[in-house]
Design an enzyme around this catalytic site. Structure first.
Site, PDB file in Angstrom:
ATOM      1  N   THR A 150       0.693  -1.188  -0.170  1.00 35.75           N
ATOM      2  CA  THR A 150      -0.048   0.143  -0.102  1.00 35.75           C
ATOM      3  C   THR A 150       0.669   1.251   0.027  1.00 35.75           C
ATOM      4  O   THR A 150       1.866   1.206   0.568  1.00 35.75           O
ATOM      5  CB  THR A 150      -0.815   0.134   1.042  1.00 35.75           C
ATOM      6  OG1 THR A 150      -1.887  -0.965   1.189  1.00 35.75           O
ATOM      7  CG2 THR A 150      -1.634   1.376   1.461  1.00 35.75           C
ATOM      8  N   GLY A 180      -9.675  -2.500   4.367  1.00 37.45           N
ATOM      9  CA  GLY A 180      -8.605  -2.526   5.384  1.00 37.45           C
ATOM     10  C   GLY A 180      -8.516  -1.045   6.373  1.00 37.45           C
ATOM     11  O   GLY A 180      -9.360  -0.385   6.374  1.00 37.45           O
TER      12      GLY A 180
END
Ligand code: SD4
Length: 318
Positions: A150, A180
C-alpha cells in the site's frame, strides 16, 4: 521547510513529482495527490491503482483516503471499483461536510457524478497473478493473505500545512467488501499540521487494533521525534498483539513532523520507504529492525533498485 515521506520504494517517482510542486511553494494537498496518482497509474505496482491485485472474485476493489492537517478535513473511499485515481475521489470527498467516507456503489456514483475517469483497473497481468495464486492456494503452497504494497504518504509544504493520504487495492484475494486500514482515519493515516502526519502499510486488521497512525501523531504532539514516535507505537502494538493473540501481522509506519523531521518503524524484514525534503534529494531507504525493535536505515543500492524493477516487470510464470 517542506518534505514528503512514503511507504515502499514504489513511491519514489511520485514523491519526486510531488517535491517539484513543494519546491515551487505549492500546496501539500496538491503535492500528495500528484504523488499518489503517479503510483496509482503505474501498472506494475501490484497493490495500488491500475494493475492492483483483485479480490477473491477477481475484482479490483480499492481503498483510498486524504486528510488535510490544517482543517482536519477527511475524505475516503472504500471497496471502489473501476476508477483510475481513488485518491483524487477521496480528496474531493474531503471537501464535503458529511458523507465524506463512501463505499462501493455509493463511492462509484459520487465519482461518476463528479466526472472522474472510469477505467477497468483489472490488467491482464493481475489476472495472471490471480490464476497463479488460485493454483498455489489450491496446492496449499502459500497462504492467501500475503504480499502487500500500500502507498501511504505524509507531506509538509512551505506554509506549514501537512497532509496524509493512502491508496491501495488491499489484500490480494480478500473477500469482496473487505476494507482495510487505509481509508480509516487514525489507522491508515492521520495528519495534523500542528503535530505531524503518519501513514501505515501492513495487515489492516492488525493496524486498526492500535489506531496506530493517530497514536504516532499523538506521540509527536507530546514532543517525541518522529523516529521515536514510530518505534514506540509499532513496538508497543507488536508486543500487545503477540502477548494477547500469539502473533502480530505486518506493521510498517512512516511519519513526519511540522519541522520536516521524519521517522519510520516496522516489525518486518524488507520494508523500504522513500523520502524527500528541502535538504534531501528523493532517496529510497531499506529498513533493518534490530532485536530491541530499534530500526536503522541504509540507502538502497543501484543494484537493489534495478533488481526491484526487474522483479516487478518480470513475466509471470503460470
Ligand atoms: C490493507 N494495509 O488493506 C492494507 C494492505 C497493505 O501493503 O498495506 N498493503 O490491509
Amino acid at each position: 521547510m517542506w518534505g514528503m515521506i512514503a511507504t515502499w520504494r514504489m513511491a519514489v517517482e511520485g514523491i519526486t513529482k510531488g517535491s517539484e510542486l513543494l519546491k515551487a511553494g505549492k500546496d501539500a494537498g496538491d503535492a500528495i495527490e500528484t504523488a499518489i496518482r503517479e503510483v496509482e497509474d503505474f501498472p506494475y505496482y501490484k497493490s495500488v491503482g491500475y494493475g492492483g491485485l483483485p479480490n477473491e472474485e477477481m475484482e479490483v476493489e480499492m481503498d483510498a483516503a486524504f486528510m488535510d492537517g490544517d482543517t482536519l478535513d477527511i475524505g475516503a473511499v472504500a471497496a471502489i471499483k473501476d476508477f483510475a485515481n481513488p485518491v483524487s475521489i477521496a480528496r474531493r470527498l474531503s471537501h464535503e461536510k458529511v458523507n465524506s467516507l463512501l463505499v462501493a456503489e455509493g463511492a462509484e456514483k459520487f465519482a461518476h457524478k463528479e466526472g472522474f475517469e472510469r477505467k477497468n483497473m483489472l490488467t491482464d497481468r493481475a489476472k495472471a497473478h490471480y490464476r497463479k495464486r488460485v493454483k498455489e492456494v489450491a496446492a496449499q503452497e502459500i497462504k492467501p493473505y500475503s504480499g502487500h504494497d500500500t502507498v501511504g504518504m505524509a507531506c509538509l509544504d512551505m506554509t506549514g500545512k501537512m497532509t496524509a493520504a493512502t491508496s491501495t487495492s488491499g489484500l490480494f484475494m480478500k473477500k469482496k467488501g473487505r476494507v482495510g486500514d487505509s481509508p480509516i482515519s487514525g489507522s491508515g493515516f492521520y495528519a495534523d499540521s500542528k503535530r505531524g502526519a503518519a501513514s501505515a502499510t501492513g495487515l489492516g486488521e492488525d493496524l486498526m487494533k492500535g489506531c496506530i497512525s493517530y497514536e504516532i501523531v499523538r506521540l509527536m504532539g507530546e514532543g517525541m521525534h518522529p523516529q521515536e514516535a514510530c518505534e514506540t507505537a509499532v513496538n508497543k502494538l507488536d508486543a500487545q498483539l503477540k502477548e494477547r493473540r500469539g502473533q502480530a501481522g505486518d506493521l510498517s509506519l512512516i511519519a513526519m513532523n511540522p519541522k520536516g523531521e521524519w521517522g519510520v518503524a516496522t516489525n518486518i524484514e524488507g520494508f523500504s520507504f522513500a523520502v524527500v525534503t528541502e535538504n534531501q534529494e528523493p532517496t529510497v531507504y531499506l529498513v533493518t529492525r534490530g532485536e530491541d525493535g530499534h530500526c536503522t536505515f541504509e540507502v538502497a543500492s543501484e543494484e537493489w533498485m534495478e533488481n526491484y524493477m526487474k522483479t516487478r516487470m518480470a513475466p509471470i510464470e503460470e
